[in-house]
Design a protein around this motif. Sequence first.
Motif, PDB file in Angstrom:
ATOM      1  N   ARG A   1       0.847  -1.193   0.000  1.00  0.00           N
ATOM      2  CA  ARG A   1       0.000   0.000   0.000  1.00  0.00           C
ATOM      3  C   ARG A   1       0.884   1.245   0.000  1.00  0.00           C
ATOM      4  O   ARG A   1       2.107   1.173   0.145  1.00  0.00           O
ATOM      5  CB  ARG A   1      -0.911   0.004   1.225  1.00  0.00           C
ATOM      6  CG  ARG A   1      -1.988  -1.074   1.204  1.00  0.00           C
ATOM      7  CD  ARG A   1      -3.027  -0.810   2.282  1.00  0.00           C
ATOM      8  NE  ARG A   1      -4.165  -1.710   2.142  1.00  0.00           N
ATOM      9  CZ  ARG A   1      -4.356  -2.787   2.886  1.00  0.00           C
ATOM     10  NH1 ARG A   1      -3.470  -3.117   3.819  1.00  0.00           N
ATOM     11  NH2 ARG A   1      -5.426  -3.554   2.703  1.00  0.00           N
TER      12      ARG A   1
ATOM     13  N   VAL B   1       0.864  -6.424   1.330  1.00  0.00           N
ATOM     14  CA  VAL B   1      -0.413  -7.124   1.257  1.00  0.00           C
ATOM     15  C   VAL B   1      -0.356  -8.152   0.129  1.00  0.00           C
ATOM     16  O   VAL B   1       0.457  -8.054  -0.790  1.00  0.00           O
ATOM     17  CB  VAL B   1      -1.593  -6.149   1.016  1.00  0.00           C
ATOM     18  CG1 VAL B   1      -1.808  -5.248   2.207  1.00  0.00           C
ATOM     19  CG2 VAL B   1      -1.355  -5.325  -0.256  1.00  0.00           C
TER      20      VAL B   1
ATOM     21  N   PRO C   1      -3.151  -9.356  -2.271  1.00  0.00           N
ATOM     22  CA  PRO C   1      -4.549  -9.200  -2.684  1.00  0.00           C
ATOM     23  C   PRO C   1      -5.105 -10.451  -3.359  1.00  0.00           C
ATOM     24  O   PRO C   1      -4.382 -11.229  -3.975  1.00  0.00           O
ATOM     25  CB  PRO C   1      -4.495  -8.033  -3.667  1.00  0.00           C
ATOM     26  CG  PRO C   1      -3.104  -8.069  -4.215  1.00  0.00           C
ATOM     27  CD  PRO C   1      -2.242  -8.525  -3.081  1.00  0.00           C
TER      28      PRO C   1
ATOM     29  N   THR D   1      -6.138  -3.048  -6.615  1.00  0.00           N
ATOM     30  CA  THR D   1      -6.506  -2.101  -5.554  1.00  0.00           C
ATOM     31  C   THR D   1      -6.871  -2.882  -4.308  1.00  0.00           C
ATOM     32  O   THR D   1      -7.181  -4.075  -4.368  1.00  0.00           O
ATOM     33  CB  THR D   1      -7.705  -1.224  -5.972  1.00  0.00           C
ATOM     34  OG1 THR D   1      -8.827  -2.078  -6.255  1.00  0.00           O
ATOM     35  CG2 THR D   1      -7.377  -0.385  -7.198  1.00  0.00           C
ATOM     36  N   ASP D   2      -6.835  -2.183  -3.164  1.00  0.00           N
ATOM     37  CA  ASP D   2      -7.299  -2.829  -1.938  1.00  0.00           C
ATOM     38  C   ASP D   2      -8.810  -2.655  -1.817  1.00  0.00           C
ATOM     39  O   ASP D   2      -9.473  -2.131  -2.727  1.00  0.00           O
ATOM     40  CB  ASP D   2      -6.559  -2.288  -0.713  1.00  0.00           C
ATOM     41  CG  ASP D   2      -6.825  -0.799  -0.461  1.00  0.00           C
ATOM     42  OD1 ASP D   2      -7.759  -0.232  -1.073  1.00  0.00           O
ATOM     43  OD2 ASP D   2      -6.096  -0.205   0.352  1.00  0.00           O
ATOM     44  N   LYS D   3      -9.357  -3.086  -0.704  1.00  0.00           N
ATOM     45  CA  LYS D   3     -10.808  -3.033  -0.523  1.00  0.00           C
ATOM     46  C   LYS D   3     -11.354  -1.609  -0.502  1.00  0.00           C
ATOM     47  O   LYS D   3     -12.546  -1.385  -0.716  1.00  0.00           O
ATOM     48  CB  LYS D   3     -11.185  -3.767   0.766  1.00  0.00           C
ATOM     49  CG  LYS D   3     -10.898  -5.264   0.714  1.00  0.00           C
ATOM     50  CD  LYS D   3     -11.270  -5.948   2.016  1.00  0.00           C
ATOM     51  CE  LYS D   3     -10.968  -7.445   1.938  1.00  0.00           C
ATOM     52  NZ  LYS D   3     -11.289  -8.142   3.217  1.00  0.00           N
TER      53      LYS D   3
ATOM     54  N   LEU E   1      -2.412  -0.390  -5.512  1.00  0.00           N
ATOM     55  CA  LEU E   1      -1.323  -1.129  -4.889  1.00  0.00           C
ATOM     56  C   LEU E   1      -0.131  -1.201  -5.837  1.00  0.00           C
ATOM     57  O   LEU E   1      -0.294  -1.274  -7.043  1.00  0.00           O
ATOM     58  CB  LEU E   1      -1.781  -2.550  -4.539  1.00  0.00           C
ATOM     59  CG  LEU E   1      -2.984  -2.660  -3.600  1.00  0.00           C
ATOM     60  CD1 LEU E   1      -3.428  -4.116  -3.474  1.00  0.00           C
ATOM     61  CD2 LEU E   1      -2.657  -2.082  -2.223  1.00  0.00           C
TER      62      LEU E   1
END
Length: 377
Positions: free
Chosen positions: A139, A145, A147, A163-165, A170
């Motif tokens: 991030r 992370v 994903p 992308t994250d949530k 990312l």
Amino acid sequence: MKNILITGGVGFIGSNLALKLVDLGYVVTVLDNLSEQIHGLNPKDSSLYKSILGKVNFIRGNVTCREDIERSVKGQDAIIHLAAETGTGQSMYEIEKYSKVNVSGTALILDVLVNNKNSVKKFILASSRAVYGEGKYKRMNSEVVYPECRSVDNMQQGNFEMTDKNGQFLEALATDEDSKLHPTSYYGLTKLQQEQMVQLICGSVGINYVILRYQNVFGTGQSLLNPYTGILSIFSTQILNGKSLNIFEDGLMTRDFVNIEDTVEATIRSLEMETANNEIINIGSGVAKTVFSMANLLVSAYEINVPTEISGEFRVGDIRHNFADVTKAKQLLKFQPKVSFENGISDFTNWVMQQPRNDNHLNVSFQELKDKGFLKS
């Protein structure tokens, strides 16, 4: 160790590896079923088969047949297990086939090693970067992370980046061997199952193992007939036949391309070096290349101006980015890739120009994916 069995030894990696081992003085036995998908309708006329003919002990057979395995394993000091079904997209609808060859075939080899008297001291498994799924990212705050796969809804709207949530973009990182394992394709899942079986069984019976997670291997000798795997060979066949290139997504997905010469060297080092025993090692270049830049490099090399279409289509199960952290290969194998992508492409395209121009029936594979719901736009 003198006697080496290579399953899938008439394939792209296997044939190059077999010939190099013979040059080094090893006695090589090859078990291969001469798959039509790789070698064409007349497999004994394929250049890969002809390259090893008379230089190795060749057994035409299948890893799903116990008798073939028992015959092949006799007198061997090491096994390099390459035989597998390899098409990521195809694996999503040829589930039984991939399970039978990749999972059950590996299980059968291990069963023979456990229950039949043999002299095997080392087992090398050709695994894949596919076990990582989308791989390692961070991030904006530098938090690492892993994903999950991208949603179909997002990609249908043209949102292809990870992308994250919360919708935050990312950044892709080099994926190391300790990264989370979460395959996004059935092919990747079968490779992970192979890894787990080899670790468990070989570790239990005292056979040293090495698991090599190959990135995208390319180079001279690659099959130009297989429409399900090998993006460089697929694009090359399209270009030479004057057909347009359909580049999925926005063309900016990246892959780690490692040359066949480097791949063979790393594999032989894993066979010969005790520092590799009972280890999992990434084999790649460590460099990410976009598919769009790779396609343009091929068009330029062939000097054939074909239409290049960034279609926005995408395959369910495809990853966005993945490139290898090769630190472990450098430490344990003293391995450093020598062939640059540009030099490798030059050698590859020069070789391709000398090959017969055949139709790889790419449209058939695309239609299969569409009919099964795995190619979308």
